[in-house]
Design an enzyme around this catalytic site. Structure first.
Site, PDB file in Angstrom:
ATOM      1  N   HIS A 182       1.029  -1.326   0.206  1.00 27.42           N
ATOM      2  CA  HIS A 182      -0.135  -0.005  -0.033  1.00 27.42           C
ATOM      3  C   HIS A 182       0.891   1.268  -0.061  1.00 27.42           C
ATOM      4  O   HIS A 182       0.561   2.282  -0.650  1.00 27.42           O
ATOM      5  CB  HIS A 182      -0.792  -0.118   1.108  1.00 27.42           C
ATOM      6  N   ASP A 185      -5.336   6.619   2.767  1.00 27.00           N
ATOM      7  CA  ASP A 185      -5.484   4.980   2.179  1.00 27.00           C
ATOM      8  C   ASP A 185      -6.830   4.755   2.865  1.00 27.00           C
ATOM      9  O   ASP A 185      -7.208   5.077   4.085  1.00 27.00           O
ATOM     10  CB  ASP A 185      -4.788   4.078   2.780  1.00 27.00           C
TER      11      ASP A 185
END
Ligand code: UDP
Length: 460
Positions: free
Chosen positions: A18, A110
């Site tokens: 990520h 995120d």
């Protein structure tokens, strides 16, 4: 003195798969005049072999500064603590950055951390959710959130048609968390990505419009979506960012010289590259089948087996590989520079768990795939690779959930053989062009990034 157009604070979820895409996106923004501060967690930064040098790095806390997720009793304990401590330390960081010459005006977060939206709004900042998975996967979780997709399916082989998707999806194609009763809390986090998505200014997706047109058009009617991928270093795509050759952030040390020296001695398009990414744990029996499948197909292979996985390799495999070095069939390493490997002319095929970063890298470098998805979004990525982009094949599991050696051998041969694999290899080349064009000047992702920056400037 550099005058910046705006300042983005980048808030990634602290796992490598990520952080890397958000870091790459940051480099693109920076090249267009935006100041960047990236803020992973303290525990994540502690585990890195190296840190990015091109952008400012700060840290927030997940409440477990020494060991991160591994230090927490459970996933639930980790998430609960992260939500609280994360929000507080994010506020403190924003406060600190407010006093700098170019104060923060947007948080790119995120959506595994949806609480970032509220914190940003408290400071009057704009928000962009950054989805690191592709839009088909995002669409499936969206429909689970909306209660439209009710899974686990009552029948194992049930095929469902999800609005926005051009093909039906079976239970073996959906993200594993959707059907795994033991993954309830993880699914909750994934579904929660949508809990406040109607409040954000942008939804950025690490994908390419041309790869997933229909679903992106469909989702764009609901959210302000912009595709901005593939987020891999520029030197493997458009080459416009001269210094951008690697991600610049890695948990493991790559055995670069060993891999490249070995690859340099292999014939063109002869090597099967095998890797299951940074997280997957392969069962002992599966490891054995894989080893035999690779040996039996009698082709050269470069296999990444992380050191914590190495004890599961068949006892004499490493010894045997070394002793038969005269014909140099296989090399096993603990970590490799994957982009350099995939770009190497000796590579013919990528046997992969089909993590989204690895898949985007295979697409960007035009390498056909044999897929062995294990969990998370990997089954869905596989479905796209095999049935939509037709640039690979899935090696199917048996009833015990194991992919057998003969299936592995058959799939590798299918992709590599002259006639049978021709279409797959041609398609891989086609998608490579398309991915590069998307990031190049005037391409779909480049235009979206330009538009994002232009809007940022108007709000700063
Ligand atoms: N990777 C690497 N060297 C290796 C294996 C993997 O650099 O030996 C990198 C790969 O290039 C990709 C990432 O690790 O960027 C794996 O991400 P992915 O989303 O494919 O899988 P995950 O690790 O999240 O399961």
């Amino acid at each position: 003195m550099t005058i910046h157009k705006a300042h983005c604070l980048i808030l990634p979820y602290p796992v490598q798969g990520h952080v890397n895409p958000m870091l790459q996106f940051s480099k693109r923004l920076q090249s267009k005049g935006v100041k960047i501060t990236i803020a992973p967690t303290k525990s994540f930064l502690k585990n890195m072999q190296d840190l990015p040098t091109t952008v400012s790095v700060e840290a927030i806390s997940d409440g477990y500064d020494d060991g991160g997720r591994d230090q927490a009793e459970s996933f639930v304990a980790y998430t609960t603590q992260f939500n609280e401590v994360g929000a507080d330390t994010l506020s403190q960081l924003i406060q600190k950055l407010t006093n700098c010459r170019c104060p923060v005006n947007c948080i790119v977060y995120d959506p595994f951390l949806p609480w970032a939206v509220e914190v940003a709004k408290n400071f009057g900042l704009a928000t962009a959710a950054f989805f690191t998975q592709n839009c088909v996967v995002d669409n499936i979780y969206y429909h689970v959130h909306e209660g439209v997709v009710k899974l686990p399916p009552t029948q194992v082989d049930q095929e469902i048609l999800i609005p926005g998707l051009s093909c039906t999806i079976g239970s073996s194609d959906v993200p594993s968390f959707v059907i795994d009763p033991e993954a309830e809390r993880i699914l909750e986090m994934l579904v929660n990505q949508y809990s406040n998505l109607d409040k954000v200014d942008w939804v950025l997706i690490n994908s390419v419009y041309e790869l997933e047109k229909e679903v992106i058009d469909w989702m764009s009617k609901i959210y302000p979506i912009k595709t901005i991928g593939p987020t891999i270093p520029s030197m493997y795509l458009d080459k416009r960012l001269q210094d951008d050759k690697e991600y610049g952030l890695s948990m493991f040390k790559p055995m670069t010289n060993e891999c490249l020296n070995w690859l340099n001695h292999q014939p063109i398009s002869s090597v099967v590259y095998v890797s299951f990414g940074s997280l997957v744990k392969i069962e002992g029996e599966q490891m054995e089948e894989l080893a035999w499948g690779l040996k039996n197909c009698n082709r050269n292979f470069l296999w990444v087996v992380r050191s914590n996985e190495e004890p599961k390799l068949p006892k004499n495999l490493l010894k045997e590989l070394k002793s038969t070095s005269s014909n140099n069939k296989g090399l096993v390493v603990s970590w490799c520079p994957q982009l350099q490997v995939l770009e190497h002319e000796s590579i013919a095929c990528f046997l992969s768990h089909c993590g989204w970063n690895s898949t985007l890298e295979a697409i960007s470098l035009g390498v056909p795939m044999v897929t062995m998805p294990q969990w998370s979004d990997q089954p869905t990525n596989t479905k796209l690779v095999q049935n939509v982009w037709e640039m690979g094949v899935r090696a199917k599991q048996d009833d015990k959930g194991i992919v057998r050696r003969d299936v592995i051998e058959e799939c590798i041969n299918l992709v590599m053989e002259e006639e049978k694999g021709k279409l797959i290899r041609e398609n891989a080349k086609k998608w490579k062009e398309l991915a590069r064009n998307a990031m190049d000047e005037g391409g779909s992702s480049d235009k979206n990034i330009e538009e994002f920056v232009s809007k940022l400037v108007t709000i700063s």
